[in-house]
Design an enzyme around this catalytic site. Structure first.
Site, short mmCIF file in Angstrom:
data_model
loop_
_atom_site.label_atom_id
_atom_site.label_comp_id
_atom_site.label_asym_id
_atom_site.label_seq_id
_atom_site.Cartn_x
_atom_site.Cartn_y
_atom_site.Cartn_z
N GLU A 109 0.81 -1.23 0.00
CA GLU A 109 0.00 0.00 0.00
C GLU A 109 0.84 1.28 0.00
O GLU A 109 0.53 2.25 -0.69
CB GLU A 109 -0.94 0.02 1.21
CG GLU A 109 -2.12 -0.96 1.10
CD GLU A 109 -1.73 -2.40 1.34
OE1 GLU A 109 -0.59 -2.65 1.79
OE2 GLU A 109 -2.55 -3.30 1.06
N HIS A 130 -12.43 -5.28 7.70
CA HIS A 130 -13.11 -5.01 6.44
C HIS A 130 -14.37 -4.18 6.64
O HIS A 130 -15.29 -4.24 5.86
CB HIS A 130 -13.48 -6.32 5.72
CG HIS A 130 -12.30 -7.12 5.31
ND1 HIS A 130 -11.71 -8.03 6.14
CD2 HIS A 130 -11.57 -7.14 4.17
CE1 HIS A 130 -10.67 -8.57 5.53
NE2 HIS A 130 -10.56 -8.05 4.34
#
Ligand code: TPP
Ligand code: MG
Length: 791
Positions: free
Chosen positions: A513, A580
């Site tokens: 990321e 999530h």
């Protein structure tokens, strides 16, 4: 010796390294004399930088760190005047083009934008991206700077952009200290560039220390080149070319850099040059002395192997010049650096004096009318090396004294204060966002249009259609991230688009990321229009540091000298479980000032935002609703054209009793709860803010509260997160507290991360029943007869 290097060139190099050294020595003294606050210098690193500068060509880019003053001088992109101006924090952008006095010394940058905020012809310039202080944080951006060359070389549709690149021939040069290679993002970046095979040339300046901590604490085997040996390419596998050279050996350094450049530029192979045996004669910075932690032997060795002393020996050995001629050069360098230092100090003070002189005239007049003011004036005039605030303190003290008193210059004093306040705002607070004509705030809204033939599709298909148009419209647009390429992202917003537009436009990346964002920053700096994807909002944490330290403050720290209009795409708020379903909006709001933060409630709004951002030159984060890709939405006929303006909330439902302010996935939850409230006779106005930064620029919410006299802020962040931000905006900035008849209310998720499963979600996040209960209670408190308590 390198054939092209003539004796004259060697002597010019020698003069420059001497000037640079003198600047370091003087710089340190200036700090100890109190004329500058902090100093960190490039002494001991001079000779290698001269060698690197020889192979740095027009169109090339640098991402480096605070030791690189000699390099910047050698490529002609910094003068000693600039150098000292930054040391003193001279706020004139002409005096310190890198940062206009906003950054500590040793933070180098070139001005890549013109007065309008448009990229200059950077293919003809020597470019340095703007340094930041966190160790190794130059590395993620470096990956992108290098990757851009690969795109320009291999994507024929970019060939028209000759102002950005010359067929991808540019190298991205990185520099990093040996100790900083211990950082995770160094290894992430090295691996990424090896995978990508990009022209990235990283120099490690190795002086065996990171402040006081020696190499055995920093690096396995004490040597970064030893442990990176596995990256060396061979006949079978692609990889890196690794070189080592000694930091005091001018001849070797010139030879190594010539080789390194050739393979990097021609073959687009990443290269590492590990420059060993470097010294740091004055120690790390002005904050300490290295005698405390270096042994006598080490200190002796550093004196003996000082790169300038060694270069001098070599010049004499080679018969290029004589000892007396070199003495002369050294003397001249010393005098030159001192002269420039004195001139820079004078120029720095002149600006401050100008303000002060006018004020002192006013104070003189005021003290003839009020004797006690003489004291304030004399404190100011006797201050040695006054700062701007000294004058302001004196002016404000005078104004306080004059409260309720007459004075002929009172108005002029107030005007003086107002004038300097405006000027100081420009000096210290301006350029957080783009101020160009392409500012995202200036993109006007164009409504989506629908007709009978508009079809009802899955939300993801709305995005896909929008991205397809963007890729078609502008060859500079590209998207990349984990699973973005072949499968077109985990929710298929790019499905089929790699097939259509090719691997260079829609691309898979490794799981990394931080360097996905860095890749985007570097590409955007070089004039491309990347959409970098972070797969889930929860994983933005891996990239939040680089977004915050690098991207978000790029315009600010260069005072409009550089921009990177990167679009970061992610999805979140609501799905499943701890990793999530997060919605860490408070974290984002606090760390990403300088970026815009957009929180569309559905994919049509999201598409409109992408269209808006692609017309603008501001960086932004878009958070799509993770649970919205399969919900049906009508596909606008003008999917590639319509735009959603930033900072303009949408009233989803009008009402008169209470205003509920929310965004993202919570819009649906709120509307569900509101339907029940309406049944009970409570009329709710529901407002989707749509963008958190900027926030409601026209004060729509204020107008609503004026009508309803009650306000609720609802989201999925923790208590005190983005709801607290919204409340501060509405009550304090918009001053809606005037119209409140009830205490303001926030409805948020719980303090913990959301638990797994449908019940986990229900009990962790706000739900429609909670919306009903909390809002009902609020109204019931005000009108207990009309709305008797539920429980
Ligand atoms: C993330 C981060 N941690 C700590 C620091 C404080 N710091 C500044 S320089 C430095 C040492 C860097 O050493 P090295 O990379 O070898 O560079 P050198 O100064 O020796 O050239 C440290 C720990 C920082 N700037 N950033
Ligand atoms: Mg070091």
């Amino acid at each position: 010796m390198v054939s092209a290097t003539t004796a004259a060139e060697v002597l010019a190099d020698y003069q420059l390294v001497c000037e640079s050294r003198e600047a370091s020595l003087l710089g340190r003294k200036e700090v100890f004399m109190g004329k500058a606050k902090f100093g960190i210098f490039g002494d001991g690193k001079e000779v290698a930088q001269i060698a690197m500068a020889k192979v740095f060509r027009n169109g090339d880019h640098r991402a480096g760190y605070y030791r690189d003053q000699t390099f910047m001088l050698a490529i002609g992109e910094m003068t000693l005047h600039h150098y000292f101006a930054q040391l003193y924090a001279h706020t004139d952008v002409h005096a310190d083009p890198a940062s206009a006095g906003r950054l500590m010394n040793g933070h180098f940058a070139t001005r890549m934008l013109d007065e309008r905020g448009e990229l200059k012809d950077i293919s003809q310039l020597k470019n340095s991206s703007a340094d930041i202080s966190p160790t190794a944080a130059q590395m993620p951006r470096l990956v992108g700077l290098a990757y851009a060359s690969k795109l320009f070389r291999n994507n024929a549709s970019l060939s028209a952009f000759t102002n950005l690149s010359t067929n991808g021939n540019e190298i991205a040069f990185g520099t990093i200290g040996n100790a900083s290679t211990s950082e995770g993002m160094f290894f992430e970046a090295i691996n990424a560039a090896g995978v990508l095979q990009v022209p990235m040339l990283v120099s490690v300046w190795d002086d065996e220390y990171g402040i006081s901590v020696p190499k055995e604490y920093q690096t396995t085997k004490g040597s970064i080149s030893k442990i990176l040996a596995g990256f060396q390419r061979d006949k079978k596998d692609k990889g890196y070319e690794l070189f080592t050279a000694k930091g005091w050996d001018y001849e070797e350094l010139c030879r190594v850099y010539a080789k390194a450049e050739k393979v990097c530029r021609e073959e687009h192979v990443p290269v590492i040059v590990h420059v060993v045996e470097m010294t740091q004669p004055q120690g790390h910075s002005t904050s300490g002395s290295h005698e405390r932690y270096k042994s006598k032997d080490r200190l002796n060795w550093e004196t003996q192997f000082d790169c300038i002393a060694k270069m001098r020996e070599w010049i004499i050995e080679q018969g290029i010049s004589s000892s007396s001629e070199l003495d002369e050069i050294e003397k001249k360098a010393k005098a030159y650096a001192k002269k420039i230092k004195d001139e820079s100090w004078k120029a720095f003070n002149e600006g401050i004096q100008e303000d002060q002189t006018r004020l002192v005239q006013l104070l003189e007049q005021a003290s003839t009318e009020h004797a006690p003011l003489t004291e304030i004036m004399s404190v100011l005039t006797k201050t040695i090396n006054p700062a701007r605030y000294d004058a302001i303190k004196a002016a404000k003290a005078t104004m306080r004294f004059l409260i309720g008193k007459q004075c002929t210059v009172k108005t002029q004093l107030a005007e003086w204060l107002e004038k300097v306040a405006t000027e100081n705002e420009d000096r210290y607070n301006s350029h957080l966002h783009s101020t160009s004509e392409w500012s995202a705030l200036k993109v006007e809204g164009i409504a989506p249009t629908y007709s009978e033939k508009s079809s009802l599709v899955d939300g993801r298909e709305v995005l896909r259609a929008c991205f397809a148009e963007a890729l078609e419209r502008d060859p500079r647009v590209l998207a990349f991230g984990e699973d973005v390429g072949k499968i077109g992202d985990v929710n298929q917003g790019f499905a089929g688009l790699q097939e259509k537009f090719g691997e260079l436009r829609v691309t898979d990346t490794g799981i990394r990321e931080c360097t996905i964002v860095g890749q985007g920053i570097g590409l955007a700096l070089r004039g491309l229009r990347p959409i970098a994807e972070i797969q889930y909002l929860d994983y933005l944490l891996y990239a939040i540091q680089i977004l915050s330290d690098d991207l978000a403050n790029l315009q600010y720290r260069t005072k409009g000298g550089q921009k990177a209009p990167l679009i970061v795409r992610t999805r979140g708020h609501r799905l499943e479980g701890v990793w999530h379903a997060g919605s860490p909006m408070g974290m984002i709001l606090s760390s990403l000032r300088g970026m815009y933060v957009l929180v569309p409630r559905n994919m049509v709004q999201a598409a409109g935002f992408y269209n808006t951002l692609l017309k603008s030159d501001d960086p932004a984060l878009i958070i799509e609703c993770l649970n919205g890709y399969r919900l049906k939405e009508k596909l606008p006929d003008n999917i590639g054209e319509f735009t959603v303006p930033l900072g303009v909330p949408e009233v989803l439902k009008e009402g008169t009793d209470v205003t509920i302010v929310t965004y993202g996935s919570m819009c649906r939850i709120v509307l569900e709860g509101v339907a029940e409230l309406e049944e009970k006779g409570i009329s709710c106005e529901v407002i989707d803010v749509q963008t958190l930064l900027p926030f409601d620029v026209n004060h729509t919410i204020f107008e609503s509260v004026k009508k309803t006299n009650r306000v609720v802020f609802a989201d999925e962040d923790v208590p005190g997160g983005a709801t607290a931000f919204m409340m501060q905006q509405v009550l304090e900035v918009q001053k809606a507290y005037h119209y409140l008849d009830s205490a303001p209310l926030t409805i948020t998720a719980k303090e913990h991360r959301p638990a797994y499963g449908s019940d986990g979600d229900y009990f962790s996040k706000p739900n429609p029943e909670e919306i009903f209960d909390r809002v009902y209670e609020l109204v019931s408190e005000a009108f207990p007869n009309k709305f008797p308590p539920v429980y």
